[in-house]
Every structure is written in structure tokens, then in C-alpha cells.
Design an enzyme around this catalytic site. Structure first.
Site, PDB file in Angstrom:
ATOM      1  N   SER A  85      51.250  35.684  29.185  1.00 55.12           N
ATOM      2  CA  SER A  85      50.933  34.784  28.067  1.00 55.12           C
ATOM      3  C   SER A  85      49.465  34.828  27.678  1.00 55.12           C
ATOM      4  CB  SER A  85      51.335  33.349  28.423  1.00 55.12           C
ATOM      5  OG  SER A  85      52.723  33.246  28.596  1.00 55.12           O
TER       6      SER A  85
ATOM      7  N   THR B 128      48.390  29.955  26.536  1.00 56.68           N
ATOM      8  CA  THR B 128      48.552  29.984  25.074  1.00 56.68           C
ATOM      9  C   THR B 128      47.562  29.081  24.345  1.00 56.68           C
ATOM     10  OG1 THR B 128      50.875  30.580  25.349  1.00 56.68           O
ATOM     11  CG2 THR B 128      50.215  29.728  23.203  1.00 56.68           C
TER      12      THR B 128
ATOM     13  N   GLN C  30      47.951  25.622  15.675  1.00 54.60           N
ATOM     14  CA  GLN C  30      48.874  26.317  16.573  1.00 54.60           C
ATOM     15  C   GLN C  30      49.664  25.290  17.368  1.00 54.60           C
ATOM     16  OE1 GLN C  30      47.886  29.971  19.017  1.00 54.60           O
ATOM     17  NE2 GLN C  30      48.207  28.528  20.716  1.00 54.60           N
TER      18      GLN C  30
END
EC number: 3.1.3.1
Length: 475
Positions: free
Chosen positions: A128, A181, A346
Site C-alpha cells: 500500500s 494510504t 482522498q
């Protein structure tokens, strides 16, 4: 004069009727792009069809190359095609569809390999950190790296670029905010494990403040100063700074001194009416990862044969005090849209991956449903706004596979009863270790809004950075 007037009136009326017919047809076709449910009885000819008719006109009408004022990127961590299909089968039925994930009209696939740190050759199974760095910076890197290239050099992130261009910025996740992330947008460290000053001194010494580095992920998060930051990971803010003007003070105290609004439950989040650079919002709703939506038994050896099919149950640990991903997404949009220059946001549904690692079908499926509800919030805003690009994708593929209901699979299996009342077995079999592993299969990427066409066909994860940056017209 009367005949001329009549002719003119007739022409106007004809044009209006024609315009109305075209608008109605366009609207119907547009609906055909978003409503992907099976059209009839599955046992009848054509009953499983998802298309209402030809969609060429509607797809043409959906294309736009105007500048996007806003971009919303939604990530399903570990959400490969198998994870999407399993969740859809369970929650919506074989002929059903997700009203968010499946409603984006333009779809493609992208590659997502990382690079070996020593040889610089492709590593076909990414993690990730490397994947988030790829779309955050447009640069391939090694597994574990955040915001740096394969040589350890810092690379500017899209959130930093958007902020420098005067846009509002947001970062939302159901994971710890220090997890890969969300961290890739706001930090530059050689290892994803460097959550706070303590870990950074030990594992990322070159990044530590006391050694002249940028500091831990949490310290960099505070310095990057997104307007809205929501998720888990509160415990890392209890660590003490080891150097600089905040030496000896906790990172939570540092946040308060820097003007952050700190909220820790759903009611406090909803009470916030303003978030900007003067009063950025920091919502921390769990010490670690936020609680998942659904619970159920983990897969086990021949679990589909030795145990009955199950139905997932609500997680009692996820109380009304915990905001859902959809609620966090909706609130972030409401706060960020006040910036006249637009925003970049995001949103991550993090625990699809974490529950896939744990071979927990119900956990994995519930988190996919959660992400879909967040996508619906983003799409509702984008449709009303008209100047927003929405992209939905994943960082890497994962272990779960849909196999025959009574298969004698070599891995771990669990049978579930879907919305159709039919049995579905998920199998996890790519690791003998306690944790299942990622896989390297290409990923779905789908989009709606200005410049959405740039996700169509085969692209790479790094293309996503340039698609979003160029859509906003920033450098």
C-alpha cells in the site's frame, strides 16, 4: 403577417419539442449509465441483461475536458475485482449493483507494480505504501516507501501541490492516519513503519527530527496541514517530540498549539462548521484502526464443507459515536467546498485489505459496502456541482476468490448466504502464514466528471497522479 407568425410559432414549438425529446433521451441514456441492475427475471432470455439499450449517445454526453475545480479520489484498499464481486453478490445479489462503485460511467484497468529497492526492476506485487506513493507523486518506488522515490529522494505529493495552488485539501481513512494510504499524501519517509518519533528514531533515523529530517509520519501530517483530516490512529499523537520547538511535548499538544480543531466522535464532527488553514480539522475516532461494519467467522480449512453458511452481523463495537466512512466523506466535502479555488480530497476504505489479510469474509464485504456508500456521497455532490472529477480504484489486488460453493479448496474457506438466498464460498489460499497476501492482478479504475476519459483502457497507477493534477490545471 399572421401566416408568418404562425410559421415562426410552429418552428419554435417544433424546436422545443425536439429539444425536449433529445433531453429526455439523454436523461434516459444517462440513467442507463448508472443503473446497472439486471433488467428482468434471471431465468428468462435477456433477464440478466444490465444494459437498457445502446449507450453510445449517453457516453458521448458524459465526456468533458473542462478544468475540474475539485477532485475526489476514493480508494478501496485491497479491493480487486474479486472483492468487488463478492461484496456485490452478498449485499446486492448476482443481478444487483452498487449504486456508487458500479455507477461510474468510464472504466479502465491499471497496472500497479512497484520497484525492487536494490535492483530497480519491477516487483510485481506492490504494497500500500508504494502504490499510494505512485498515485500521490507519479513516481514508482519500493515497497514500504512513502513520498520518496526508489533512491529515497523526496517527491512532492498531489495534496501538497493542490494546497500550494490555493485549493482546500482533505485526507480521510478508516485506518490509522499514519497508515500507508493516507500517509503517502502528507509524509516523506523511507519506511511506512515510522508512525511517531519513537519508531522513527529506531527505523527511519535519517528522517528523524533530531537528525535533521522531516520527522515522523504524524509530525509531518501536522506540518503538511490539510484542511480536513479524519480517521483513526489517535495513540500515536500521545508520543513526545524529541527535537525542535516542540521537544518534550506530545503531538496532541502540538496539534492544539498549532490551531487544529480536535474531534473524537460523530457528534463533535457534525458540530464543526468551518475548516481551513486557520482552523484545520483533525478527527481521530479510534486509537488504532476504526471498527469494521460487519462481523462473521474467519475462513478455515474446509470451512465451507464443515460449517454452515453464515449471514454477517453488525459489529457492536461500531456504535453511533463512530462516524461511518460515508458520514466522514460527506462532512469533508461540505467543509472543503467553501474554498473558492476548489479542493482535492482522498477517501480510503482501509479495512477491505485488513480483513482480507485476516481471511474474514464478512469484515471484508462490509468494508466494501461502506466504501460504496462513501462513493455515493461523492457522486451526489459531483452530479450537483458539475465541476468535480470522481475516481474510484484500489491500491493492489488481494487474496480472496469466489469458488464453487462445495469446492474442496486447499486454502481457507467460508460459505455465506447472499441476498439471493444462494450459497457463496470465498477461499483464501495464497499464504501459509497467519496473514494472506496481496496479489499483482491489474485493477479496476472508474471515473465520473471532467477528464474521466483518461482512466479508460490500460493505464498505470502513476498515470492517476497526472490525470488528477492535469484535470485541476495545476502544476
Amino acid at each position: 403577417m399572421q401566416p408568418a407568425v404562425s410559421l415562426i410559432a410552429g418552428a419554435v414549438l417544433s424546436a422545443l419539442l425536439c429539444s425536449s425529446a433529445i433531453a429526455a433521451e439523454t436523461s434516459a441514456n444517462a440513467d442507463g449509465l448508472t443503473d446497472r441492475a439486471a433488467r428482468g427475471n434471471l431465468v428468462e432470455p435477456g433477464g440478466a441483461r444490465r444494459l437498457a439499450g445502446d449507450q453510445t449517445t449517453a457516453l458521448k454526453a458524459s465526456l468533458s475536458d473542462k478544468t475540474a475545480k475539485n477532485v475526489i479520489l476514493l480508494i478501496g484498499d485491497g479491493m480487486g475485482d474479486s472483492e468487488i464481486t463478492a461484496a456485490r453478490n452478498y449485499a446486492e445479489g448476482a443481478g444487483g449493483y452498487f449504486k456508487g462503485i458500479d455507477a461510474l460511467p468510464l472504466t479502465g484497468q491499471y497496472t500497479h507494480y512497484s520497484l525492487d529497492r536494490k535492483t530497480h526492476k519491477p516487483d510485481y506485487v506492490t504494497d500500500s505504501a508504494a502504490s499510494a506513493t505512485a498515485w500521490a507523486t507519479g513516481v514508482k518506488t519500493y515497497n514500504g516507501a512513502l513520498g520518496v522515490d526508489v533512491n529515497g529522494k523526496d517527491q512532492p505529493t498531489l495534496l501538497e501541490i493542490a494546497k500550494a495552488a490555493g485549493k482546500a485539501t482533505g485526507n480521510v481513512s478508516t485506518a490509522e492516519l499514519q497508515d500507508a494510504t493516507p500517509a503517502a499524501l502528507v509524509s516523506h519517509v523511507i519506511s511506512r513503519k515510522c508512525y511517531g518519533p519513537e519508531e522513527t528514531s529506531e527505523k527511519c533515523a535519517a528522517n528523524a527530527l533530531e537528525n535533521g529530517g522531516r520527522g515522523s509520519i504524524t509530525e509531518q501530517l501536522l506540518k503538511t496541514r490539510a484542511d480536513v483530516t479524519l480517521g483513526g490512529g489517535a495513540k500515536s499523537f500521545n508520543q513526545l517530540a524529541k527535537s525542535g520547538e516542540w521537544q518534550g511535548k506530545s503531538l496532541k499538544d502540538q496539534a492544539a498549539a498549532q490551531g487544529y480543531q480536535w474531534v473524537s466522535n460523530a457528534d463533535e464532527l457534525q458540530a464543526v462548521t468551518l475548516a481551513n488553514q486557520q482552523k484545520p480539522l483533525l478527527g481521530l475516532f479510534a486509537d488504532g484502526n476504526m471498527p469494521v461494519r460487519w462481523l462473521g467467522p474467519k475462513a478455515s480449512y474446509h470451512g465451507n464443507l464443515d460449517k454452515p453458511a453464515v449471514t454477517c452481523e453488525n459489529n457492536p463495537a461500531r456504535t453511533a459515536a463512530t462516524p461511518t466512512l460515508a458520514a466522514m466523506t460527506e462532512k469533508a466535502i461540505a467543509l472543503l467546498k467553501d474554498n473558492p479555488n476548489g479542493f482535492f480530497l482522498q477517501v480510503e476504505g482501509a479495512s477491505i485489505d485488513k480483513q482480507d489479510h485476516a481471511a474474514n469474509p464478512c469484515g471484508q464485504i462490509g468494508e466494501t459496502v461502506d466504501l460504496d456508500e462513501a462513493v455515493q456521497k461523492a457522486l451526489a455532490f459531483a452530479r450537483a456541482d458539475g465541476n468535480t472529477l470522481v475516481i474510484v480504484t484500489a491500491d493492489h489486488a488481494h487474496a480472496s476468490q469466489i469458488v464453487s460453493a462445495d469446492a474442496k479448496a486447499p486454502g481457507l474457506t467460508q460459505k455465506l448466504t447472499t441476498k439471493d438466498g444462494a450459497p457463496m464460498t470465498l477461499s483464501y489460499g495464497n499464504s501459509e502464514e497467519e496473514s494472506q497476501g496481496h496479489t499483482g492482478t491489474q485493477l479496476r479504475v472508474a471515473a465520473y466528471g471532467p477528464h474521466a476519459a483518461n482512466v479508460v483502457g490500460l493505464t498505470d497507477q502513476t498515470d492517476l497522479f497526472f490525470t488528477m493534477r492535469d484535470a485541476m490545471g495545476i502544476k
